[in-house]
Design an enzyme around this catalytic site. Structure first.
Site, short mmCIF file in Angstrom:
data_model
loop_
_atom_site.label_atom_id
_atom_site.label_comp_id
_atom_site.label_asym_id
_atom_site.label_seq_id
_atom_site.Cartn_x
_atom_site.Cartn_y
_atom_site.Cartn_z
N GLU A 262 0.87 -1.18 0.00
CA GLU A 262 0.00 0.00 0.00
C GLU A 262 0.91 1.22 0.00
O GLU A 262 1.38 1.68 1.04
CB GLU A 262 -0.91 0.00 1.23
N CYS A 296 -2.65 8.76 2.13
CA CYS A 296 -2.30 8.25 0.81
C CYS A 296 -3.43 8.51 -0.17
O CYS A 296 -3.21 8.51 -1.39
CB CYS A 296 -1.96 6.76 0.87
#
Length: 511
Positions: A262, A296
């Site tokens: 990720e 993110c």
């Protein structure tokens, strides 16, 4: 607002390794955790050594042999109780998240709620670790596939979500029958220690073997590449930068291990001429400045139709001006934007502003550091709005800070191309009331991101859906949907009850 950290088991100096409810007497280097709120010392942690790691690994290996044979619904019941323990400490833990990471208190509470939610999700999933049956080409044969625990899962988390990302991984791993070793960010070790303290009693009263939920605080020089290279770890889940992800993936890949990556995002919002601009601006502002741009999924680019570009720019700048006096201490009620995590992040923010202007970008708002009595640490900034072009080097990169780039487009096809024309592929969205545009954006010719929304911003993914992205974002999936399968090994089974040998494809093999 202030909570006593001792209520979370946090003292002035804390041990940095745990096998569930038992703490190791670590004596490695000391990590000092300073709050980004004002730069003051919160507490210290004595780091683990390689000997401590080997002790944890041995306990994890032993625990896996026991935990994997506990029925999955019973593992789910432990996870349910973990969720209740977290719920009981939600306010205190949310406060610590805000204090150590710097996000506003409401976001800290939201992050803890995500942990509670994934616990609840995982409880249900523990009864749905389903395989599938297939029809064999041979008579009186039965075929099916099933899923088994994969083993030890290494979880490396980032500072920006210091507890929730562990929850996404650990709860699914636990109901899958795996054991976990959590290596938290060195910027937010106290959050990890607090979580471990919160769940300890639940583990004890349920007789969960020591070694199922492990946590280790260690410097990368002590536990870094060797952690990724350890063949005893079946799956390594990494949340961090693309640079870190590439390094870990290469090391794990060399031993043919499994990874969940990720990594970075460069998330765009397409704003159509058919958009509801009131709704759009609400989502855009939160997506761009929430967590001070350190998600993110933070909104990095606005791809705006040329017919509404000036209007959007004007209204966005006005919105930024209206919230500019609500930057400050994230623990105060009226604050909307807290600090960046540290001074290095501030330097990266200022560098990006400088570089994009050298490339031809025009600063429409903000882009400065903030000083004075209201900003006691050197990591408060004024969020920036920059007019730019998609091909600029700084626009192609992810700067983990509150900078949003404004880019014009003419056609929906051009907008989709601009959305996709970056190395990253995490989150994306389009704001439009036009059905054709919405469907094109979600089609095979549309967004190439792992997350694509319509009339919903890039930030704030629900735990019920699989979370992750493509390209430089890494390709991994966590949390909901069928992400649980990554934490298990798949096995295809065939049972012959015909009483005869039947070779595949009708082959005869006489002897």
């Amino acid at each position: 607002m202030k909570f006593e950290l001792k209520n979370l088991g946090i003292g002035p100096i804390n041990l940095g390794a745990c096998t569930g409810s038992e703490w190791l007497e670590t004596n490695g280097d000391v990590t000092s955790s300073y709050t980004p709120v004002d730069g003051s010392l919160i507490a210290q942690v004595t780091n683990a050594t390689l000997d401590d790691y080997e002790h944890i690994m041995a306990r994890a290996q032993e625990a896996f042999l026991k935990w994997r044979i506990v029925p999955a619904p019973k593992r789910g019941e432990v996870v349910r109780q973990i969720g209740e323990a977290l719920r009981a400490k939600k306010e205190e833990l949310g406060y610590l998240v805000a204090l150590e990471m710097g996000k506003i208190y409401e976001e800290g509470l939201g992050e803890v709620q995500e942990m509670i939610d994934i616990c609840e999700f995982s409880v249900g999933q523990s009864r749905l670790l389903n395989g599938a049956t297939m029809h064999s080409e041979r008579p009186f044969h039965r075929m099916y596939d099933q899923y088994h625990p994969i083993g030890i899962v290494g979880i490396i988390t980032s500072f920006n979500f210091p507890v929730a990302v562990w929850g996404w991984n650990a709860m699914l791993a636990a109901i899958a029958g795996d054991v976990v070793i959590w290596k938290p960010s060195s910027k937010t070790p106290l959050c990890a220690i607090a979580v471990q303290k919160i769940i300890a009693e639940t583990l004890r009263i349920n007789n969960v073997p020591e070694g199922v939920f492990n946590m280790i605080v260690a410097k990368s020089s002590v536990l870094g590449d060797n952690f990724a290279a350890d063949r005893r770890i079946s799956l390594v889940s990494v949340t961090g930068s693309t640079i870190v992800g590439r390094r870990v993936a290469a090391i794990v890949g060399k031993r043919l291990g499994k990874t969940i990556l990720e990594l970075g995002g460069n998330n765009a919002v397409v704003i159509s001429k058919h958009a509801d601009l009131d709704m759009t601006l609400q989502s855009v502002v939160f997506g761009a400045v929430g967590t001070c741009g350190q998600r993110c999924t933070s909104t990095r680019r606005l791809i705006i139709h040329e017919s509404v570009y000036d209007t959007v720019k004007e209204r966005l700048v006005a919105a930024y001006e209206s919230i500019s006096d609500r930057i400050g201490n994230p623990l105060e009620k009226d604050t909307l934007i807290g600090p960046l995590v540290d001074e290095t992040a501030t330097k990266n923010f200022l560098h990006a502003i400088d570089e994009v202007q050298k490339e031809g970008g025009k600063l429409a708002f903000g882009g400065t550091s903030l000083n004075g009595e209201k900003y006691p640490a050197g990591n408060y900034v004024m969020p920036a709005v920059v007019e730019a072009e998609n091909h600029f080097n700084m626009v192609q990169e992810e700067t983990f800070a509150p900078i949003v780039y404004l880019i014009k487009y003419k056609t929906i096809e051009e907008a989709i191309h601009l959305n996709n024309d970056v190395p990253q592929g995490l989150s994306s969205c389009i704001f439009t009331e036009n059905l054709v545009e919405a469907e094109k954006f979600l089609s095979e010719t549309g967004s190439d991101c792992g997350i694509a929304n319509v009339n919903l911003g890039t930030s704030g993914a629900e735990i019920g859906g699989a979370f992750g992205g493509e390209k430089d974002t890494g390709g991994g999936r966590e949390s909901g949907s069928d992400a649980w399968k990554a934490y298990m090994r798949r096995q295809t089974n065939t049972i012959n009850f015909s009483g005869q040998t039947a070779l595949a494809q009708g082959i005869t093999f006489d002897f």
